[in-house]
Design an enzyme around this catalytic site. Structure first.
Site, mmCIF file in Angstrom:
data_model
loop_
_atom_site.group_PDB
_atom_site.id
_atom_site.type_symbol
_atom_site.label_atom_id
_atom_site.label_comp_id
_atom_site.label_asym_id
_atom_site.label_seq_id
_atom_site.Cartn_x
_atom_site.Cartn_y
_atom_site.Cartn_z
ATOM 1 C CD1 TRP A 52 35.449 32.422 -43.885
ATOM 2 C CD2 TRP A 52 33.661 32.125 -45.178
ATOM 3 N NE1 TRP A 52 35.103 33.635 -44.396
ATOM 4 C CE2 TRP A 52 34.010 33.488 -45.212
ATOM 5 C CE3 TRP A 52 32.544 31.696 -45.914
ATOM 6 C CZ2 TRP A 52 33.288 34.425 -45.954
ATOM 7 C CZ3 TRP A 52 31.838 32.640 -46.653
ATOM 8 C CH2 TRP A 52 32.216 33.974 -46.669
ATOM 9 C CD GLU A 65 41.431 32.883 -47.164
ATOM 10 O OE1 GLU A 65 41.809 33.767 -47.938
ATOM 11 O OE2 GLU A 65 41.256 33.063 -45.950
ATOM 12 C CD GLN A 70 40.618 39.756 -58.179
ATOM 13 O OE1 GLN A 70 40.526 38.544 -58.260
ATOM 14 N NE2 GLN A 70 41.281 40.463 -59.051
ATOM 15 C CG LEU A 108 31.749 34.070 -57.208
ATOM 16 C CD1 LEU A 108 30.874 34.917 -56.307
ATOM 17 C CD2 LEU A 108 31.977 32.699 -56.561
ATOM 18 C CE1 TYR A 110 38.532 40.126 -61.735
ATOM 19 C CE2 TYR A 110 36.616 40.059 -60.295
ATOM 20 C CZ TYR A 110 37.572 40.775 -60.982
ATOM 21 O OH TYR A 110 37.575 42.134 -60.911
ATOM 22 C CB CYS A 218 40.314 50.615 -41.911
ATOM 23 S SG CYS A 218 41.497 51.809 -42.538
ATOM 24 C CB CYS A 225 39.152 57.171 -37.288
ATOM 25 S SG CYS A 225 39.762 57.139 -38.985
ATOM 26 C CB CYS A 228 39.932 52.462 -35.612
ATOM 27 S SG CYS A 228 41.373 51.535 -36.185
HETATM 28 S S1 SF4 Z 1 42.380 55.004 -37.321
HETATM 29 FE FE1 SF4 Z 1 41.859 52.947 -37.969
HETATM 30 S S2 SF4 Z 1 40.062 53.260 -39.310
HETATM 31 FE FE2 SF4 Z 1 41.090 55.237 -39.110
HETATM 32 S S3 SF4 Z 1 42.476 55.299 -40.856
HETATM 33 FE FE3 SF4 Z 1 43.626 54.523 -39.112
HETATM 34 S S4 SF4 Z 1 43.526 52.301 -39.315
HETATM 35 FE FE4 SF4 Z 1 41.893 53.172 -40.589
#
Ligand code: SF4
Length: 384
Positions: A52, A65, A70, A108, A110, A218, A225, A228
């Site tokens: 999508w 959406e 969930q 699916l 819900y 995340c 991290c 990120c």
């Molecule tokens: S650095 Fe990025 S992945 Fe790590 S906790 Fe923060 S937002 Fe989340």
């Protein structure tokens, strides 16, 4: 089983307010422009390819959406394709039979999402001439569409800079800002933060980027991290709190219900099933009749009582077929399923919409909840 799976989730608005004045002051100092730019750059290189994504047909975006509420992407994808093959347009969905719609949604979960989608399609056809509304105010009047879903749809189809706040976004924002309370206690401030962050010129990409960040980097348990784009301003990362945030409410163990379930057969070898009332968690789906054990009642006595109360008939409770454990979001159940024989009386839908005798090989034509699907597997795999 009319009354066994109808419990509603707790009302989060009843949670006590938290003092977030320090946190809100710190949020004012966030490097907004840098956060937008780095997230959008990351997204253009690392964003997910999804069926999508890039879609601007409101109906297709809306279906995706709703299915994604969930539910994980990998679960949704085959359902999304099957749904669009069966109902290519909002008009096709509006005209469809409710049972066909529920059957396509089977598994699916819900199910209120499915009933609302169907109902909203009919409203769009009758009140909006088949065109999906384009203002937040109108979209929010449709059944099953809250602020996050509305923002997700309108940003995707028209690039409107409308914030979203699903589970992924809550987790990312809670970590970015080291939110000192569980997100459920800070929904208003988190909405403000999400609205403050969204790029006014790139609503579509920003929302999809932050969802992708939550879904792929995340992560709930082990955030990545080092990959990120927000690691330098992220307070959870700089304070090494990323696995401790977001904070969680202390949770009580899920309540458990013991259920007696009857697979009632008649002399023709047909099985008796009933269709739940429209409202509630599994509304409109078919099931094998039964109900909750009371006091120190045996499973056999429970089944006999429930069948008398629900269907007004007498049965003989026979051999055990299967025992199944199943967890819903807010409670667990154990289904104790027995073969039963119809003795006398005409079944009546005293606590359901409809009852029906069905041949064994026709059971799979009806939409059932997942746990009942396992009963069908056991029944068809059995040698009686
Ligand atoms: S650095 Fe990025 S992945 Fe790590 S906790 Fe923060 S937002 Fe989340």
């Amino acid at each position: 089983m009319a009354s066994t799976v109808s419990r509603k989730p707790p009302n989060r608005r009843n949670l006590p307010p938290a003092d977030l004045s320090h946190w809100q002051r710190d949020c004012q100092a966030l490097p907004i422009e840098m956060l937008r730019r780095s997230l959008l750059q990351w997204y253009s290189a690392q964003g997910r390819t999804l069926p999508w994504r890039g879609e601007t047909d409101p109906y297709r975006v809306w279906v995706s959406e709703i299915m994604l509420q969930q539910t994980q992407v990998k679960t949704v994808i085959p359902y999304y394709h099957r749904w669009l093959a069966a109902f290519p347009t909002v008009a096709d969905l509006a005209q469809a039979d409710r049972q066909q719609v529920l059957k396509l949604w089977e598994g699916l979960g819900y199910y209120a999402r499915c009933r609302h989608l169907h109902q909203a399609a009919q409203i769009i056809v009758t009140e909006y001439g088949g065109q999906f509304p384009t203002t937040l105010e109108d979209v929010l009047t449709l059944p099953g569409i809250g602020r996050t879903t509305a923002g997700g749809i309108l940003s995707a189809i028209a690039n409107q800079p409308l914030a979203i706040l699903d589970g992924n976004v809550k987790r990312v924002l809670a970590r970015l800002t080291a939110l000192p309370v569980p997100p459920a206690r800070a929904l208003g401030p988190l909405w403000e933060l999400s609205s403050q962050l969204i790029d006014p010129n790139h609503g579509r990409d920003f929302n999809q980027a932050i969802m992708d960040l939550g879904a792929t980097v995340c992560l709930p348990k082990q955030p990545l991290c080092l990959l990120c784009p927000w690691r330098s301003p992220c307070l959870a990362h700089t304070q090494n709190l990323q696995t401790q945030l977001p904070m969680r409410e202390a949770t009580a163990p899920l309540p458990h219900k013991n259920i007696g379930v009857a697979v009632i057969q008649n002399d023709q070898g047909q099985v008796l099933i009933d269709r739940r009332k429209e409202e509630g968690l599994l509304g409109g789906l078919w099931e094998f009749p039964g109900g909750k054990l009371e006091g120190d009642e045996t499973v056999q006595a429970c089944i006999q009582r429930e069948i008398r109360e629900e269907l007004g008939i007498e049965i003989e409770v026979g051999d055990h077929l299967i025992t199944l454990d199943h967890a819903y979001t807010h409670f667990r159940i154990t289904l104790n399923v027995h073969y039963c024989r119809h003795l006398r009386g005409t079944p009546q839908p005293l606590e359901s919409q409809e009852v029906r005798w069905v041949a064994l090989d026709a059971l799979r034509d009806y939409p059932f909840p997942k746990a009942n699907g396992k009963i069908i597997d056991a029944l068809l795999g059995g040698d009686r």
